[in-house]
Write a protein that holds these residues in place. Structure first.
Motif, PDB file in Angstrom:
ATOM      1  N   GLU A  16     -56.853  34.182 -60.910  1.00  0.00           N
ATOM      2  CA  GLU A  16     -55.859  35.222 -61.167  1.00  0.00           C
ATOM      3  C   GLU A  16     -56.495  36.608 -61.123  1.00  0.00           C
ATOM      4  OE1 GLU A  16     -54.161  34.180 -64.889  1.00  0.00           O
ATOM      5  OE2 GLU A  16     -52.852  32.618 -64.063  1.00  0.00           O
ATOM      6  N   PHE A  17     -57.704  36.724 -61.655  1.00  0.00           N
ATOM      7  CA  PHE A  17     -58.403  38.011 -61.647  1.00  0.00           C
ATOM      8  C   PHE A  17     -58.720  38.437 -60.206  1.00  0.00           C
ATOM      9  CE2 PHE A  17     -62.350  40.509 -61.834  1.00  0.00           C
ATOM     10  CZ  PHE A  17     -61.960  41.521 -62.695  1.00  0.00           C
ATOM     11  N   GLU A  18     -59.204  37.497 -59.392  1.00  0.00           N
ATOM     12  CA  GLU A  18     -59.528  37.807 -57.992  1.00  0.00           C
ATOM     13  C   GLU A  18     -58.273  38.178 -57.213  1.00  0.00           C
ATOM     14  OE1 GLU A  18     -61.544  34.330 -56.742  1.00  0.00           O
ATOM     15  OE2 GLU A  18     -63.466  34.897 -57.653  1.00  0.00           O
ATOM     16  N   GLU A  19     -57.162  37.506 -57.505  1.00  0.00           N
ATOM     17  CA  GLU A  19     -55.906  37.840 -56.833  1.00  0.00           C
ATOM     18  C   GLU A  19     -55.432  39.234 -57.238  1.00  0.00           C
ATOM     19  OE1 GLU A  19     -52.421  37.467 -54.526  1.00  0.00           O
ATOM     20  OE2 GLU A  19     -54.389  36.504 -54.496  1.00  0.00           O
ATOM     21  N   MET A  20     -55.604  39.555 -58.500  1.00  0.00           N
ATOM     22  CA  MET A  20     -55.225  40.883 -58.968  1.00  0.00           C
ATOM     23  C   MET A  20     -56.054  41.961 -58.256  1.00  0.00           C
ATOM     24  SD  MET A  20     -56.353  43.558 -61.070  1.00  0.00           S
ATOM     25  CE  MET A  20     -57.501  42.832 -62.232  1.00  0.00           C
ATOM     26  N   ARG A  21     -57.336  41.695 -58.109  1.00  0.00           N
ATOM     27  CA  ARG A  21     -58.191  42.675 -57.439  1.00  0.00           C
ATOM     28  C   ARG A  21     -57.856  42.776 -55.946  1.00  0.00           C
ATOM     29  NH1 ARG A  21     -64.304  43.700 -59.612  1.00  0.00           N
ATOM     30  NH2 ARG A  21     -63.585  44.969 -61.359  1.00  0.00           N
ATOM     31  N   ARG A  22     -57.493  41.663 -55.354  1.00  0.00           N
ATOM     32  CA  ARG A  22     -57.115  41.706 -53.939  1.00  0.00           C
ATOM     33  C   ARG A  22     -55.885  42.579 -53.746  1.00  0.00           C
ATOM     34  NH1 ARG A  22     -53.737  39.716 -50.416  1.00  0.00           N
ATOM     35  NH2 ARG A  22     -52.576  38.575 -52.009  1.00  0.00           N
ATOM     36  N   LEU A  23     -54.916  42.418 -54.633  1.00  0.00           N
ATOM     37  CA  LEU A  23     -53.717  43.251 -54.555  1.00  0.00           C
ATOM     38  C   LEU A  23     -54.034  44.712 -54.876  1.00  0.00           C
ATOM     39  CD1 LEU A  23     -51.188  40.837 -56.328  1.00  0.00           C
ATOM     40  CD2 LEU A  23     -51.385  41.302 -53.887  1.00  0.00           C
ATOM     41  N   ALA A  24     -54.957  44.908 -55.809  1.00  0.00           N
ATOM     42  CA  ALA A  24     -55.332  46.280 -56.173  1.00  0.00           C
ATOM     43  C   ALA A  24     -55.998  46.999 -55.005  1.00  0.00           C
ATOM     44  CB  ALA A  24     -56.254  46.265 -57.387  1.00  0.00           C
ATOM     45  N   SER A  25     -56.691  46.248 -54.142  1.00  0.00           N
ATOM     46  CA  SER A  25     -57.375  46.876 -53.001  1.00  0.00           C
ATOM     47  C   SER A  25     -56.389  47.600 -52.100  1.00  0.00           C
ATOM     48  CB  SER A  25     -58.132  45.808 -52.202  1.00  0.00           C
ATOM     49  OG  SER A  25     -59.150  45.223 -52.987  1.00  0.00           O
ATOM     50  N   ASP A  26     -55.216  47.016 -51.905  1.00  0.00           N
ATOM     51  CA  ASP A  26     -54.200  47.675 -51.074  1.00  0.00           C
ATOM     52  C   ASP A  26     -53.751  49.001 -51.701  1.00  0.00           C
ATOM     53  OD1 ASP A  26     -54.355  45.504 -49.366  1.00  0.00           O
ATOM     54  OD2 ASP A  26     -52.683  44.449 -50.324  1.00  0.00           O
ATOM     55  N   VAL A  27     -53.583  48.996 -53.021  1.00  0.00           N
ATOM     56  CA  VAL A  27     -53.171  50.211 -53.720  1.00  0.00           C
ATOM     57  C   VAL A  27     -54.268  51.271 -53.641  1.00  0.00           C
ATOM     58  CG1 VAL A  27     -52.451  51.166 -55.943  1.00  0.00           C
ATOM     59  CG2 VAL A  27     -51.707  48.874 -55.274  1.00  0.00           C
ATOM     60  N   LEU A  28     -55.514  50.836 -53.804  1.00  0.00           N
ATOM     61  CA  LEU A  28     -56.630  51.775 -53.754  1.00  0.00           C
ATOM     62  C   LEU A  28     -56.774  52.405 -52.369  1.00  0.00           C
ATOM     63  CD1 LEU A  28     -59.217  49.715 -55.834  1.00  0.00           C
ATOM     64  CD2 LEU A  28     -58.036  51.797 -56.555  1.00  0.00           C
ATOM     65  N   ALA A  56     -66.990  50.176 -66.837  1.00  0.00           N
ATOM     66  CA  ALA A  56     -66.513  51.303 -66.027  1.00  0.00           C
ATOM     67  C   ALA A  56     -67.309  51.429 -64.733  1.00  0.00           C
ATOM     68  CB  ALA A  56     -66.603  52.596 -66.838  1.00  0.00           C
ATOM     69  N   VAL A  57     -68.619  51.207 -64.829  1.00  0.00           N
ATOM     70  CA  VAL A  57     -69.460  51.287 -63.627  1.00  0.00           C
ATOM     71  C   VAL A  57     -69.080  50.196 -62.631  1.00  0.00           C
ATOM     72  CG1 VAL A  57     -71.823  51.077 -62.770  1.00  0.00           C
ATOM     73  CG2 VAL A  57     -71.363  52.356 -64.879  1.00  0.00           C
ATOM     74  N   GLU A  58     -68.905  48.976 -63.122  1.00  0.00           N
ATOM     75  CA  GLU A  58     -68.552  47.861 -62.222  1.00  0.00           C
ATOM     76  C   GLU A  58     -67.201  48.098 -61.575  1.00  0.00           C
ATOM     77  OE1 GLU A  58     -66.973  44.121 -60.788  1.00  0.00           O
ATOM     78  OE2 GLU A  58     -66.158  45.327 -62.435  1.00  0.00           O
ATOM     79  N   ALA A  59     -66.236  48.579 -62.366  1.00  0.00           N
ATOM     80  CA  ALA A  59     -64.900  48.839 -61.822  1.00  0.00           C
ATOM     81  C   ALA A  59     -64.931  49.977 -60.805  1.00  0.00           C
ATOM     82  CB  ALA A  59     -63.930  49.164 -62.956  1.00  0.00           C
ATOM     83  N   ALA A  60     -65.731  51.002 -61.080  1.00  0.00           N
ATOM     84  CA  ALA A  60     -65.838  52.136 -60.148  1.00  0.00           C
ATOM     85  C   ALA A  60     -66.439  51.686 -58.826  1.00  0.00           C
ATOM     86  CB  ALA A  60     -66.677  53.239 -60.777  1.00  0.00           C
ATOM     87  N   LEU A  61     -67.454  50.858 -58.895  1.00  0.00           N
ATOM     88  CA  LEU A  61     -68.069  50.354 -57.656  1.00  0.00           C
ATOM     89  C   LEU A  61     -67.089  49.497 -56.866  1.00  0.00           C
ATOM     90  CD1 LEU A  61     -71.605  49.498 -59.063  1.00  0.00           C
ATOM     91  CD2 LEU A  61     -71.047  51.306 -57.439  1.00  0.00           C
ATOM     92  N   PHE A  62     -66.270  48.724 -57.566  1.00  0.00           N
ATOM     93  CA  PHE A  62     -65.237  47.953 -56.863  1.00  0.00           C
ATOM     94  C   PHE A  62     -64.265  48.899 -56.169  1.00  0.00           C
ATOM     95  CE2 PHE A  62     -60.821  46.491 -57.066  1.00  0.00           C
ATOM     96  CZ  PHE A  62     -60.884  45.417 -56.182  1.00  0.00           C
ATOM     97  N   CYS A  63     -63.880  49.972 -56.835  1.00  0.00           N
ATOM     98  CA  CYS A  63     -62.943  50.931 -56.233  1.00  0.00           C
ATOM     99  C   CYS A  63     -63.541  51.584 -54.983  1.00  0.00           C
ATOM    100  CB  CYS A  63     -62.563  52.004 -57.252  1.00  0.00           C
ATOM    101  SG  CYS A  63     -61.567  51.395 -58.629  1.00  0.00           S
ATOM    102  N   LEU A  64     -64.847  51.798 -54.988  1.00  0.00           N
ATOM    103  CA  LEU A  64     -65.496  52.361 -53.810  1.00  0.00           C
ATOM    104  C   LEU A  64     -65.598  51.335 -52.685  1.00  0.00           C
ATOM    105  CD1 LEU A  64     -68.355  54.469 -55.444  1.00  0.00           C
ATOM    106  CD2 LEU A  64     -66.346  55.329 -54.231  1.00  0.00           C
ATOM    107  N   CYS A  65     -65.901  50.085 -53.043  1.00  0.00           N
ATOM    108  CA  CYS A  65     -65.991  49.029 -52.022  1.00  0.00           C
ATOM    109  C   CYS A  65     -64.649  48.801 -51.340  1.00  0.00           C
ATOM    110  CB  CYS A  65     -66.483  47.726 -52.649  1.00  0.00           C
ATOM    111  SG  CYS A  65     -68.211  47.755 -53.165  1.00  0.00           S
ATOM    112  N   ALA A  66     -63.563  48.957 -52.092  1.00  0.00           N
ATOM    113  CA  ALA A  66     -62.234  48.690 -51.540  1.00  0.00           C
ATOM    114  C   ALA A  66     -61.886  49.648 -50.411  1.00  0.00           C
ATOM    115  CB  ALA A  66     -61.178  48.772 -52.652  1.00  0.00           C
TER     116      ALA A  66
END
Length: 613
Positions: A16-28, A56-66
């Motif tokens: 569920e977490f990975e699916e949420m992040r996958r959907l978040a990538s489109d928004v980002l 916060a650091v891990e989430a920020a890096l994910f936002c940059l990777c997206a």
């Protein structure tokens, strides 16, 4: 999510977490197109703050990777905004990579490694002098709990930053520098260190990624000496680690109670080392242009020429070890290396080919391994393509097929049923299909040709997956040999054997039609419908091409529809038969087969109630 384990409930949470992040990538991504540089600056600022939590650091890096692809495209244009963004990214990398690893959580290391890989194109343009340091950091990540992410990043860096690494490798050293201090020495040392680390800490998939990236970088070096030296640097740790593992396995053979944990670790290391070398072979084709001078060509060296002498004793040792021969992972990897060498460096292994085939046959007799048949298929494709299906190898390959067929037939008749060894059935009929396409002379000259065809028909009653698909494709291509898109020589060879093929179809054609129709009526999974349709169409097209065959085909189809399509009205069945046979009679038209397959797909849906007439 750092405390998730492998139990069912946590796996569900992770999904569920990975699916949420996958959907978040489109928004980002959409957010980046609205904000551009402000997006990157805002995310970087949350990392730059010293008091930022690791979350916060891990989430920020994910936002940059997206948004890495879009940011990399923007920085490549070298606009003012793109340059500013790139400089901030480089500064952030320096900050992250300078922090001690023991002060970073594992998930943060994984996020940093992913970030470094996703932005490889940016580093190639704006941090060319720091690529080796980035690789050094990724090596540390591999050694400290982030092997998978580190391996993916290494592959992306090797490919995306190839120009920068080549520039480093070709730097001219100062008179007082040692060999290691030269640009080539620095790059080679970095490659060797990363390969060594991933062999120690990584799993097979990660090891393959690093081996692929390293080899692709080596093959882009601007001169043969750099190619050779960098390849040696990549292969040396593979040979060393694999040799240590093999030495322990050989010593364990004489021990009454060897250390089980160390033996298992040696098995894993040897298997992974062989997998790594397979990747090296796959991406190490000799791409040097042919020389106009024949003597130059004869003296030209394949990239693996200096590597193979160190690897071949390892392969020989594996094939001679009883413990290795009883381990499926090791032998699959070993045979995959032999196949890769046959494809990428056939001239280098030519002196060893006869001994290799002897070993392959003996191993198949012992273990009936699909990997042995994969090697046979690769050999048939290479030699059949090389000599056009003719030459002195004909009798050898004919006897090889006959022997393998006798071993396979005996095995599936007396020891295991075809349904119990689907990988073996798939590999066997894939090898037979390679014979048909690349070495048809050896196939039709084989005294077991009739038994091969009969075994295929028998396997249809027990196979349900990819093994069934392999059987159907082989039968369809044999039956439909007149319409195969192959060379003229292959067509002539098959036409010369038409008498034998005609007899086989006369003997098994009815059984094939009935099996295909019953399977399309719902007895087989839908993923196999195209293969069944292919085989049925080939059989009907053949029958419609011989005298009196059209009437027989109509009788067979009417009987099959009556038995398997009872829910369909009589006029619907008759219409289907009429249209299908019309396509079969017009088999010379390239549109007929796809239309017939579409019709049979509709028929299957009608039988399942998924469509109406």
């Amino acid at each position: 999510f750092t405390s998730w384990e492998d139990d069912e409930e946590d796996c569900l949470d992770r999904q569920e977490f990975e699916e949420m992040r996958r959907l978040a990538s489109d928004v980002l991504t959409s957010s980046y197109f609205l904000l551009r540089g402000d997006y990157v600056e805002g995310v970087i600022s949350s990392v730059a703050v010293r008091q930022s939590s690791w979350e916060a650091v891990e989430a920020a890096l994910f936002c940059l990777c997206a948004v890495s692809r879009d940011v990399s495209d923007e920085t490549k244009k070298r606009t003012e905004g793109g340059i500013i963004t790139a400089e901030k990214l480089v500064a952030m990398v320096q900050q992250l990579c300078s922090a001690p690893l023991d002060q970073q959580r594992v998930c943060v290391r994984k996020a940093i490694a992913s970030f470094l890989g996703f932005y490889a194109r940016v580093w190639n343009l704006y941090a060319r002098d720091s690529i080796v340091e980035v690789l050094s950091y990724l090596k540390a990540c591999i050694e400290n709990g982030a092997a998978n992410e580190g391996a993916k990043a290494v592959r992306l860096i090797m490919i995306g930053c190839g120009k920068s690494l080549i520039s480093t490798a070709t730097q001219i050293s100062s008179p007082g520098d040692s060999a290691v201090q030269t640009g080539a020495g620095v790059v080679s040392a970095a490659l060797a260190a990363i390969v060594d680390a991933i062999l120690t800490y990584g799993e097979e998939d990660s090891i393959r990624l690093v081996a692929e990236g390293s080899t692709r970088l080596c093959m882009t070096m601007p001169n043969p000496d750099l190619v050779r030296n960098s390849l040696i640097a990549v292969v040396e740790p593979i040979v060393r680690c694999s040799g240590m593992a093999l030495a322990y396995i050989q010593s364990a053979q004489s021990q009454q109670q060897p250390d089980a944990a160390q033996l298992e670790s040696s098995y894993r290391l040897l298997s992974c080392g062989l997998c790594a070398f397979e990747e090296v072979c796959r991406f190490c084709d000799d791409q040097s242009p042919p020389s106009s001078n024949a003597s130059d060509n004869s003296n030209s060296s394949h990239p693996l020429a200096d590597v193979l002498p160190g690897v071949w004793p390892l392969l020989t040792g594996v094939s001679a070890s009883p413990l290795c021969r009883s381990n499926d992972d090791i032998m699959s990897a070993c045979l995959a290396v032999h196949s890769a060498l046959l494809s990428s460096a056939p001239d280098l292994i030519a002196p060893h080919f006869a001994a290799t085939v002897t070993f392959i046959v003996q191993f198949y007799e012992e273990q009936h391994s699909p990997s042995a048949l994969d090697y046979v298929a690769a050999a048939v494709e290479h030699f059949g393509s090389t000599n056009g299906g003719d030459g002195g190898d004909l009798s050898s390959f004919t006897e090889l097929l006959a022997h393998v067929t006798r071993c396979t037939t005996s095995y599936v008749s007396t020891q295991r049923r075809p349904m119990d060894c689907p990988l073996l059935v798939e590999a066997y009929f894939d090898a037979c299909r390679r014979y048909l396409l690349f070495y048809p002379r050896a196939l039709v000259a084989c005294q077991e040709f009739r038994n091969i065809f009969g075994l295929g028909v028998a396997c249809l009653n027990e196979c349900q997956g990819n093994d069934c698909r392999a059987v159907l494709l082989f039968l369809a291509q044999v039956i439909g040999y007149k319409n195969l898109r192959v060379s003229t020589d292959t067509t002539l060879v098959l036409q010369a054997a038409s008498g034998t093929i005609d007899a086989l179809i006369a003997q098994h054609g009815e059984a094939i039609c009935k099996k295909c129709m019953s399977s399309l009526s719902g007895a087989a999974p839908q993923m196999l419908w195209p293969a069944y349709s292919e085989c049925l169409y080939a059989t009907l097209a053949y029958l419609c091409s011989v005298e009196g065959g059209e009437h027989l085909a109509q009788q067979l189809m009417n009987a099959s529809f009556k038995d398997d399509a009872k829910r369909l009205a009589l006029d619907t069945r008759q219409s289907l038969v009429s249209v299908l046979l019309g396509f079969a009679k017009d088999s010379a038209n390239r549109r007929s087969k796809p239309q017939a397959k579409l019709l049979l797909s509709d028929y299957g849906k009608l039988c399942k109630g998924e469509a109406t007439p």
